[in-house]
Scaffold this motif. Structure first.
Motif, short mmCIF file in Angstrom:
data_model
loop_
_atom_site.label_atom_id
_atom_site.label_comp_id
_atom_site.label_asym_id
_atom_site.label_seq_id
_atom_site.Cartn_x
_atom_site.Cartn_y
_atom_site.Cartn_z
N ASP A 180 0.84 -1.24 0.10
CA ASP A 180 0.13 0.12 -0.22
C ASP A 180 1.01 1.25 -0.09
O ASP A 180 0.55 2.21 -0.76
N VAL A 181 1.71 1.21 0.70
CA VAL A 181 2.67 2.34 0.92
C VAL A 181 3.47 2.48 -0.59
O VAL A 181 3.46 3.58 -1.21
N HIS A 182 4.12 1.43 -0.92
CA HIS A 182 4.55 1.56 -2.42
C HIS A 182 3.47 2.07 -3.45
O HIS A 182 3.79 3.23 -4.07
N ARG A 183 2.29 1.54 -3.34
CA ARG A 183 1.47 2.12 -4.19
C ARG A 183 1.08 3.69 -4.36
O ARG A 183 1.09 4.62 -5.10
N GLY A 184 1.08 4.09 -2.78
CA GLY A 184 0.84 5.31 -2.52
C GLY A 184 2.01 6.53 -2.83
O GLY A 184 1.84 7.40 -3.34
N LEU A 185 3.28 5.85 -2.70
CA LEU A 185 4.38 6.74 -3.32
C LEU A 185 4.30 6.81 -4.75
O LEU A 185 4.72 7.83 -5.33
#
Length: 453
Positions: A180-185
């Motif tokens: 999720d963090v990867h996608r958000g970045l």
């Protein structure tokens, strides 16, 4: 807009004041030890007591630890979570974070929650704990029950990146860098690139039924005209007031350094060289745009940074108390506190030439058009102290903050510098945390992870 209720699930949570922040347990012991060291460093019993009260207040009254491991953080007297405020509220706690323990879990849970919200809608600035439809204004053009307010601000995306990067450096742990963090970045990079050509590419519009120009955007919600400059556009400032001109220079500086953080995380944690290269390329374009359009010649101060520009020749010379600000650049950008351009800008900001610098019988500092005319902000006073190495100035500002609390023992949003008992927001956790951060800095307890760069 996507809807990911499964990611934002919140059942079974503890409530603030019910031990959610552990202010009397392991973290409480750390806070007590810090308070003792502050008492020794300052020789001031009241400052030490205020530090302890402010830090415990954030833990006991603003945090929900959720059953899914995430953390929801309200600002204080408003029951919503701002991506910006929630990050800043944790800044003072970062020096206390260890690789194991409840404080790491709280901050890592906040990163998880922030990126869940960010993936849900990267244009929104504030969210509800549950999809209950609560909002600042029920007439806003947003029917998403998770969203409290949908004012697009660059700092709403930059602050979670900064917090995640600082937590990584402080703890050495990476498991909170989820998919999720990867996608958000990646979503942040994509959105900031889209907003380089706001008029030609952006889907974002914001209109509110109001007589206040600061609460809505002109031209059908599109905002005032801007040229393509390499910088990234935003509708609203960190104060939640609308931008006069669409390129806010402090926010673009913050985006620039946040993109560097994204590039480092992408390369070292996710092995995503494409995202790292994209972030670095965009950072370079924003930096070039700031250099070309964001620096102006002032007759009294020489070259300084403007606060806002439109790329069409219009500039706004001022600073606002909210962070990121021109005053906060050493905390929220790659600009050094010793940089001559920053120092000239700082002299402008802390002078009557800045229309939001105010002086009274009890205090002087930077305020905001967001609060009553003439009021100054504890946040700005703390930032003033955090961006200087002059201990005498830091001490003067700590005394000023101590003596202008209106007799409450806590910081507020803004106050009358002639009568500190007149203030806005009796419960404002972001201001409490910034005051505590300055105390930690003065006492030699802040550590490198508590600094923005």
């Amino acid at each position: 807009m996507t809807h990911e209720a499964e990611t934002l699930h919140t059942s079974g949570a503890a409530a603030p004041g019910a031990g959610a922040g552990d202010s009397t347990g392991t973290i409480g012991a750390k806070l007590q030890a810090c308070a003792e060291r502050i008492r020794t460093a300052t020789g001031d019993e009241r400052l030490a007591s205020m530090f302890l009260a402010c830090m415990r207040n954030t833990l006991d009254t603003t945090l929900w630890r959720e059953a899914d491991g995430s953390t929801f953080v309200i600002t204080g007297d408003i029951p919503a979570m701002w991506l910006r405020d929630s990050s800043a509220q944790m800044r003072a706690f970062l020096p206390l974070v260890e690789a194991e323990g409840p404080l790491f879990d709280i901050v890592a849970g906040l990163v998880r929650r922030q990126f869940a919200f960010l993936n849900h809608d990267p244009y929104a600035n504030a969210f509800n704990r549950e999809p209950n439809g609560a909002s600042y204004d029920p007439h806003d053009a947003c029917d998403d029950p998770w969203i409290w307010e949908r004012k697009y601000e660059i700092d709403s995306l930059a602050f979670p990146v900064q917090l995640a990067h600082q937590l990584w450096l402080r703890s050495g742990r990476t498991e909170f860098f989820t998919a999720d963090v990867h996608r958000g970045l990646a979503a942040i990079v994509a959105q900031w690139r889209t907003e380089q050509d706001h008029r030609g590419q952006s889907p974002y519009r914001f209109e509110r039924q109001t007589d206040l120009p600061s609460e809505t955007l002109a031209d059908g919600g599109l905002g005032s005209p801007v040229a393509v400059t390499g910088m990234t556009w935003a509708g609203f400032r960190p104060s939640d007031d609308s931008c006069v001109y669409g390129y806010n220079i402090p926010a673009n500086h913050f985006a620039h350094i946040a993109l560097g953080y994204i590039a480092q995380i992408a390369a070292e944690v996710y092995d995503d060289e494409a995202l790292a290269a994209s972030a670095q390329s965009l950072a370079a374009e924003i930096a070039a745009g700031i250099a070309a359009h964001g620096v102006v010649d002032h007759p009294d101060f020489g070259q300084i940074y403007a606060y806002e520009v439109d790329g069409l020749g219009n500039t706004l010379l001022m600073d606002d108390a909210n962070m990121p600000s021109l005053l906060s650049l050493p905390l929220t950008s790659a600009v050094s506190a010793a940089d001559p351009l920053y120092l000239a800008t700082r002299r402008f900001v802390l002078s009557p030439a800045n229309p939001h610098f105010h002086a009274g019988t009890e205090a002087a500092g930077v305020g905001s058009p967001h609060t009553p005319p003439g009021y100054i902000w504890p946040i700005a006073l703390a930032v003033q102290g955090l961006t200087t190495s002059d201990r005498a100035e830091q001490w003067r500002l700590l005394e000023m903050l101590r003596d202008t609390d209106g007799g409450t023992g806590f910081m507020h949003e803004g106050f009358d510098p002639n009568d500190p008992a007149r203030f806005t927001r009796p419960w404002f956790s972001w201001a409490n945390s910034m005051f505590c951060e300055l105390l930690l800095r003065y006492s030699g307890l802040d550590g490198t992870a508590a600094q923005a760069s």
